[in-house]
Design a protein around this motif. Structure first.
Motif, short mmCIF file in Angstrom:
data_model
loop_
_atom_site.label_atom_id
_atom_site.label_comp_id
_atom_site.label_asym_id
_atom_site.label_seq_id
_atom_site.Cartn_x
_atom_site.Cartn_y
_atom_site.Cartn_z
N GLU A 1 1.74 -6.88 -2.59
CA GLU A 1 1.03 -6.47 -4.00
C GLU A 1 0.03 -5.37 -3.83
OE1 GLU A 1 -1.95 -8.89 -7.06
OE2 GLU A 1 -0.73 -10.09 -5.56
N SER A 2 -0.69 -5.49 -2.52
CA SER A 2 -1.48 -4.35 -2.28
C SER A 2 -0.81 -3.09 -2.00
CB SER A 2 -2.61 -4.68 -1.13
OG SER A 2 -3.53 -5.76 -1.67
N ALA A 3 0.37 -3.24 -1.14
CA ALA A 3 0.90 -2.14 -0.88
C ALA A 3 1.45 -1.19 -2.19
CB ALA A 3 2.36 -2.45 0.00
N ASP A 4 1.80 -1.90 -3.15
CA ASP A 4 2.10 -1.36 -4.42
C ASP A 4 1.17 -0.70 -5.19
OD1 ASP A 4 4.50 -2.69 -4.15
OD2 ASP A 4 4.14 -4.32 -5.40
N LYS A 5 -0.34 -0.97 -4.58
CA LYS A 5 -1.20 -0.19 -5.31
C LYS A 5 -1.83 0.70 -4.32
CE LYS A 5 -3.14 -4.43 -7.65
NZ LYS A 5 -4.25 -5.42 -7.76
N PHE A 6 -1.15 1.06 -3.31
CA PHE A 6 -1.67 2.02 -2.41
C PHE A 6 -1.78 3.33 -2.92
CE2 PHE A 6 -1.21 4.59 1.57
CZ PHE A 6 -2.34 4.20 2.30
N LYS A 7 -0.77 3.80 -3.65
CA LYS A 7 -0.70 5.18 -3.79
C LYS A 7 -1.81 5.57 -4.62
CE LYS A 7 2.79 8.84 -5.49
NZ LYS A 7 3.90 9.16 -5.89
N SER A 8 -2.20 4.68 -5.94
CA SER A 8 -3.19 4.99 -6.95
C SER A 8 -4.65 4.78 -6.23
CB SER A 8 -3.18 3.84 -7.92
OG SER A 8 -3.41 2.29 -7.47
N VAL A 9 -4.71 4.00 -5.16
CA VAL A 9 -6.06 4.09 -4.41
C VAL A 9 -6.23 5.45 -3.95
CG1 VAL A 9 -7.27 3.05 -2.48
CG2 VAL A 9 -6.22 1.45 -4.33
N LEU A 10 -5.09 5.97 -3.09
CA LEU A 10 -5.52 7.12 -2.47
C LEU A 10 -5.93 8.39 -3.29
CD1 LEU A 10 -2.30 7.45 -0.52
CD2 LEU A 10 -4.50 7.16 0.45
N HIS A 11 -5.23 8.29 -4.76
CA HIS A 11 -5.77 9.34 -5.70
C HIS A 11 -7.10 9.17 -6.16
CE1 HIS A 11 -1.89 11.05 -5.94
NE2 HIS A 11 -1.28 10.00 -6.05
N GLU A 12 -7.76 7.90 -5.84
CA GLU A 12 -9.18 7.68 -6.21
C GLU A 12 -10.28 8.38 -5.34
OE1 GLU A 12 -9.74 3.52 -6.35
OE2 GLU A 12 -8.49 3.30 -8.10
N GLN A 13 -9.67 8.93 -4.20
CA GLN A 13 -10.53 9.81 -3.32
C GLN A 13 -11.34 10.63 -4.22
OE1 GLN A 13 -8.93 11.27 0.07
NE2 GLN A 13 -10.85 12.02 0.97
N HIS A 14 -12.78 10.68 -4.08
CA HIS A 14 -13.62 11.52 -4.71
C HIS A 14 -13.37 13.08 -4.56
CE1 HIS A 14 -16.49 10.42 -7.63
NE2 HIS A 14 -17.46 11.04 -7.26
N SER A 15 -13.80 13.37 -3.13
CA SER A 15 -13.37 14.74 -2.81
C SER A 15 -13.60 14.75 -1.37
CB SER A 15 -14.39 15.63 -3.46
OG SER A 15 -15.72 15.60 -2.73
N ASP A 16 -13.41 15.82 -0.54
CA ASP A 16 -13.54 16.06 0.98
C ASP A 16 -15.12 16.13 1.35
OD1 ASP A 16 -11.01 15.86 1.45
OD2 ASP A 16 -10.75 18.18 1.55
N SER A 17 -15.91 16.31 0.32
CA SER A 17 -17.52 16.27 0.33
C SER A 17 -18.24 15.36 -0.21
CB SER A 17 -17.95 17.61 -0.06
OG SER A 17 -17.74 17.77 -1.37
N MET A 18 -17.61 14.36 -1.12
CA MET A 18 -18.26 13.06 -1.48
C MET A 18 -17.54 11.98 -1.39
SD MET A 18 -21.01 14.65 -2.95
CE MET A 18 -21.72 13.42 -4.14
N ASN A 19 -18.45 10.81 -1.73
CA ASN A 19 -17.73 9.69 -1.64
C ASN A 19 -18.45 8.59 -2.65
OD1 ASN A 19 -16.10 7.22 -0.97
ND2 ASN A 19 -16.82 7.18 1.24
N MET A 20 -17.84 7.49 -2.88
CA MET A 20 -18.34 6.82 -4.15
C MET A 20 -18.58 5.47 -3.45
SD MET A 20 -17.08 5.79 -7.98
CE MET A 20 -17.17 7.74 -8.40
N ILE A 21 -19.76 4.95 -3.61
CA ILE A 21 -20.18 3.46 -3.21
C ILE A 21 -20.31 2.82 -4.57
CG2 ILE A 21 -22.12 1.95 -2.07
CD1 ILE A 21 -20.96 3.95 -0.17
N TYR A 22 -19.28 1.70 -4.62
CA TYR A 22 -19.48 0.67 -5.83
C TYR A 22 -19.45 -0.70 -5.40
CZ TYR A 22 -14.31 0.54 -4.61
OH TYR A 22 -13.38 0.55 -3.90
N LEU A 23 -19.75 -0.93 -3.99
CA LEU A 23 -19.65 -2.54 -3.80
C LEU A 23 -20.69 -2.71 -2.79
CD1 LEU A 23 -15.82 -3.33 -3.14
CD2 LEU A 23 -17.18 -3.71 -5.07
N TYR A 24 -21.18 -3.85 -2.97
CA TYR A 24 -22.27 -4.57 -2.11
C TYR A 24 -21.81 -5.74 -1.51
CZ TYR A 24 -26.80 -6.74 -0.88
OH TYR A 24 -27.90 -7.35 -0.14
N ALA A 25 -22.34 -6.05 -0.17
CA ALA A 25 -21.61 -7.47 0.50
C ALA A 25 -22.75 -8.08 1.12
CB ALA A 25 -20.13 -6.95 1.24
N LYS A 26 -22.49 -9.63 1.07
CA LYS A 26 -23.30 -10.38 2.00
C LYS A 26 -22.34 -11.07 2.76
CE LYS A 26 -27.18 -10.90 -1.27
NZ LYS A 26 -28.04 -12.04 -2.07
#
Length: 191
Positions: free
Chosen positions: A61-86
């Motif tokens: 199920e996650s392997a099927d989503k892999f390609k779309s996640v790769l396309h979410e990469q922001h850029s080579d110089s920026m990243n996006m933080i969207y999760l916090y964990a305890k």
């Protein structure tokens, strides 16, 4: 001010965000081989990484989503933080069969689990139960050379710590579902 973040594959961050993953399995990055993984913080932000991800180490199920996640990469110089964990619970193990019994609490496949267990075999595998929260507003972070490399922990410099804390939203999983998964984990671990 600095904010602590744990580097994790972007596909794993997606699994945590979607509630498909509740635990992390860690031994540490290449730069931590000598000492192994250390849980330096009880709460932290998740820093999605795009290096070293492998579709063939994921459950289908996650392997099927892999390609779309790769396309979410922001850029080579920026990243996006969207999760916090305890961190709710952590334990260490050398028991491969027990780890395989946790397959419904993470997105990795048997090959990945075996690879993790075989890497640095004199060190135990850390099993970390996380309560994950979405941020109300994702935060763009400029990438720096200090964040590169195979290390688990990074510090995000010059960020407004209060803004980060005020930006923590609701948990990804309801209390009921999270409790069910925590109980399942404890059952498999025989605790």
């Amino acid at each position: 001010m600095t904010v602590s973040a744990l580097k994790e594959w972007a596909i794993v961050c997606k699994g945590l965000e979607e509630g498909m993953q509740t635990i992390l399995l860690r031994k540490g990055g290449i730069m931590e081989r000598r000492h192994g993984f250390e849980l330096r913080h009880n709460d932290f932000y998740l820093f999605p990484t795009y290096e070293h991800q492998s579709r063939d180490l994921l459950q289908q199920e996650s392997a099927d989503k892999f390609k779309s996640v790769l396309h979410e990469q922001h850029s080579d110089s920026m990243n996006m933080i969207y999760l916090y964990a305890k961190v709710i619970f952590i334990t260490e193990t050398f028991n491969r069969d027990m780890v395989h019994g946790l397959h419904d609490l993470h997105i990795w496949n048997e090959k990945y689990v075996n690879t993790r267990m075989d890497y640095n075999p004199e060190k135990p595998l850390s099993i970390i139960l996380l309560r994950v929260y979405r941020l109300n507003n994702a935060i763009d972070v400029a990438l720096s050379p200090e964040q590169a490399g195979c290390r688990s922990w990074i510090e995000l410099q010059s960020l407004n710590t209060e803004y980060f804390q005020d930006n923590i939203g609701k948990p990804v999983l309801s209390n009921e579902i999270f409790q069910e998964r925590q109980s399942h984990l404890m059952e498999v671990l025989s605790i």
